[in-house]
Write an enzyme that holds these catalytic residues in place. Sequence first.
Site, mmCIF file in Angstrom:
data_model
loop_
_atom_site.group_PDB
_atom_site.id
_atom_site.type_symbol
_atom_site.label_atom_id
_atom_site.label_comp_id
_atom_site.label_asym_id
_atom_site.label_seq_id
_atom_site.Cartn_x
_atom_site.Cartn_y
_atom_site.Cartn_z
ATOM 1 N N LYS A 3 -2.941 16.252 4.668
ATOM 2 C CA LYS A 3 -3.252 16.100 6.028
ATOM 3 C C LYS A 3 -2.791 15.597 6.085
ATOM 4 O O LYS A 3 -2.185 14.621 5.749
ATOM 5 C CB LYS A 3 -4.952 15.248 6.568
ATOM 6 C CG LYS A 3 -5.606 16.562 5.749
ATOM 7 C CD LYS A 3 -7.154 15.465 6.012
ATOM 8 C CE LYS A 3 -8.677 16.365 6.126
ATOM 9 N NZ LYS A 3 -8.616 17.382 7.387
ATOM 10 N N ARG A 61 -15.028 25.723 4.002
ATOM 11 C CA ARG A 61 -15.168 27.179 3.325
ATOM 12 C C ARG A 61 -15.988 28.305 2.394
ATOM 13 O O ARG A 61 -16.634 28.616 2.134
ATOM 14 C CB ARG A 61 -15.151 27.787 5.192
ATOM 15 C CG ARG A 61 -13.744 28.484 5.196
ATOM 16 C CD ARG A 61 -12.821 28.522 5.951
ATOM 17 N NE ARG A 61 -12.517 27.185 6.788
ATOM 18 C CZ ARG A 61 -11.979 27.024 8.107
ATOM 19 N NH1 ARG A 61 -11.770 28.507 8.755
ATOM 20 N NH2 ARG A 61 -12.313 25.710 9.074
HETATM 21 N N1 BES Z 1 -13.135 18.105 6.496
HETATM 22 C C1 BES Z 1 -12.319 18.825 7.200
HETATM 23 C C2 BES Z 1 -13.423 19.028 8.688
HETATM 24 C C3 BES Z 1 -13.421 17.162 9.520
HETATM 25 C C4 BES Z 1 -12.551 16.781 10.307
HETATM 26 C C5 BES Z 1 -14.394 16.639 9.338
HETATM 27 C C6 BES Z 1 -12.034 16.094 11.106
HETATM 28 C C7 BES Z 1 -14.386 15.585 10.114
HETATM 29 C C8 BES Z 1 -13.680 14.527 10.179
HETATM 30 C C9 BES Z 1 -12.108 20.179 7.331
HETATM 31 O O1 BES Z 1 -12.200 20.701 5.894
HETATM 32 C C10 BES Z 1 -10.727 20.789 7.787
HETATM 33 O O2 BES Z 1 -9.832 20.169 7.052
HETATM 34 N N2 BES Z 1 -11.004 21.656 8.521
HETATM 35 C C11 BES Z 1 -9.346 22.550 9.162
HETATM 36 C C12 BES Z 1 -9.867 23.664 9.095
HETATM 37 C C13 BES Z 1 -8.433 24.675 9.457
HETATM 38 C C14 BES Z 1 -7.538 24.086 8.723
HETATM 39 C C15 BES Z 1 -9.047 25.883 9.759
HETATM 40 C C16 BES Z 1 -9.507 21.303 10.957
HETATM 41 O O3 BES Z 1 -10.830 21.394 10.938
HETATM 42 O O4 BES Z 1 -8.722 21.174 11.065
HETATM 43 MN MN MN Z 2 -10.143 20.133 5.084
#
Ligand code: BES
Ligand code: MN
Length: 496
Positions: free
Chosen positions: A275, A349
Site C-alpha cells: 500500500k 477475502r
Molecule cells: N483492508 C483493505 C480494505 C480497506 C481499505 C479497509 C481502507 C479500510 C480502509 C483490504 O484488504 C484491501 O486492501 N482491499 C483492496 C482490494 C483490492 C486490492 C482488490 C482495496 O479495496 O483496495
Molecule cells: Mn488489503
Amino acid sequence: MDLKYTAGNINELPVGAVVYFISEFDKVGKNLKALDECSGNAIANLLKTTEFTGKNGEIAVLRNVDCFKAMKVILLGVGEKKSLTHDSFRKAMGKLSRHKSLTSIGRAVLYFNDFENASFFQGAIEGYLLGSYKLLDYKSGEDKKSKNFLKEITFAVNNKKLLNRLEKAVTQGQIIAEGQLLARTLGLRPSNDFTPTDFANKAKELARKYKFKCRILDETAIIKEKMGALLAVSKGSDEPPRFIICEYNGGPANRAPIVLVGKGVTFDSGGISLKPGMNMGDMKGDMCGGGVVLSAITTAARLKIPQNIVVLIPTVENMPSGHATKPGDIHVSRKGLTIENINTDAEGRLILADALDYANKFKPQAVIDVATLTGATLYILGYAGIPIMGNSDKIKDQFRAAADNTAEKVWELPIWDEHRDQMKSSIADLQNSGGRPAGTITAGAFLENFIGDWPWLHVDIAYVEQEPKGKAYVHKGITGIGMRLLVNALQNWKKV
Ligand code: BES
Ligand code: MN
Ligand code: ZN
C-alpha cells in the site's frame, strides 16, 4: 461508574448537577413549571432567547437554583419532540459526556421528567459511555490520568412504576456500550501490541470471564486443516497466524447455531502489492470485523441472548518479505478451489474464504461475515453506512430492522453474474481481485464461492470502522461500528 435509580424527590439529592432533557421549542409546561418557578423563571427567560432552543446537543447551565441541593442544573437539548428516538438521547448525552459542566463533578442525576420511553433511557447511558470513552493506556505521566471525575449517575423518573423498566434498559445499554467500547479498544491497539497471538489470548480471556467456550487453532492445526488461502497471507509475516473459534450456547441444544465470521488482519501492509505510505497506519484497524464479532459474542453472553452463536476469526498479519506470497501465485483453499493471487492486498477475502468453508462444520442456520474488506466502500456510502450483500432476504430484512434500532445504517448491494465473471481466473478457478469496477461487490462475489448451503450475509465495514473527524458519541478513530447492529439482530433474531 456507579449507576443508581430513583423515582424519589430529586431536589434533595446532594449531587453536582441535575440534568434535564429539553426538547426543541419546549414551552414551560407542566413538566418544567416547578423548575422555572424556583429558578426565578430562568427557563422561561432562556427559552425566549436564541441561546438555548432545545436543539440536539445544546447545553445550558443554571447555577444556584433555589429548590435544588444540587450545585447546578444542566439543560440538555434532545431535538424535536415528534422525531425523538433512541439515537437522539445517545447523541445528546454523547455531547454532554465530554462537557466540563459534567466531567468536573463527581455525581450527577439524569432526570427524565415526562420522557418515559425505555429506549431513551438506554440511549442516554450508551451516549454517555460511548462519548466519554478515551483509551489512555498508551499515554504516560499526567496524561494517563482521566480528566473525567464523574463517578456516579442516578437515573431519575417521576413514576415509581417505571423503575424496573428504567433499570433494565440502563443495564442493557451499559452492557451494549461496553461491548462497543471493547471493539473500539481492540481496534485502537497498535499492531505491535495486538498480534494474531494477542488476539487469540484476548478471546480466551473474554471466554473465561463471560463463560463461553473458546479454542484456538495454531499454525500447525491450520496447516492440518489445509487452509491454504489463509496461510498464503500469513506466510509473509514473522507473526504466526491463529484461527479463533468461540461458542456461546444460549439457545436450545438442538437449535443450529448462527455463525459470525470476522476478518482479523492485525496489520494490512498490502503485502508485496504494498500500500502507499499515506494513512497506512489505519490498517492496524483491519481486524475490526474480528473485534466486532468477538465483542458481539461477549455481549450476547452477558445479555444471555437465547441463541446458539459461533464466532470464527481467522487472524493474520499481511506483510511483504522474502517468504511472502507474490502476485501471480496460486493457492489451494480449504475447499479445494484454486485461487490466483493477482493482488496480495486483497488478503481479507483469502482468509475469509477458508473461514467460511470451515463454518460448514457447525451445520449453521445462517452465517454472517463482518470485514473491513474493500476501500471501494468509500465511493458507495462514504462514512455514512455499511454495504451488505447476501443470498437471504430474511436476514437482510432483520439487519435493516436492526439498523433502524441502532442507528448503524446498512444498504443492500446486488451480486450479479457480471460481478461473478470478474472473479474468474484464466489459469486458476478464481482470482482474488476483480479490479476497480464494483470493487465492493466483486469481493462479495468472491466470498460467495466459499459458502455452504445456508443463508449468508456479508457486511463490509471498511472506512466506517474509522471516524475521520469525531461525532457526538464517536470520537476520531476506531468506531466499533457493527457491534450494536449485530447484537440487536441477535436479540430480535427470527429463524431464517
Ligand atoms: N483492508 C483493505 C480494505 C480497506 C481499505 C479497509 C481502507 C479500510 C480502509 C483490504 O484488504 C484491501 O486492501 N482491499 C483492496 C482490494 C483490492 C486490492 C482488490 C482495496 O479495496 O483496495
Ligand atoms: Mn488489503
Ligand atoms: Zn485488508
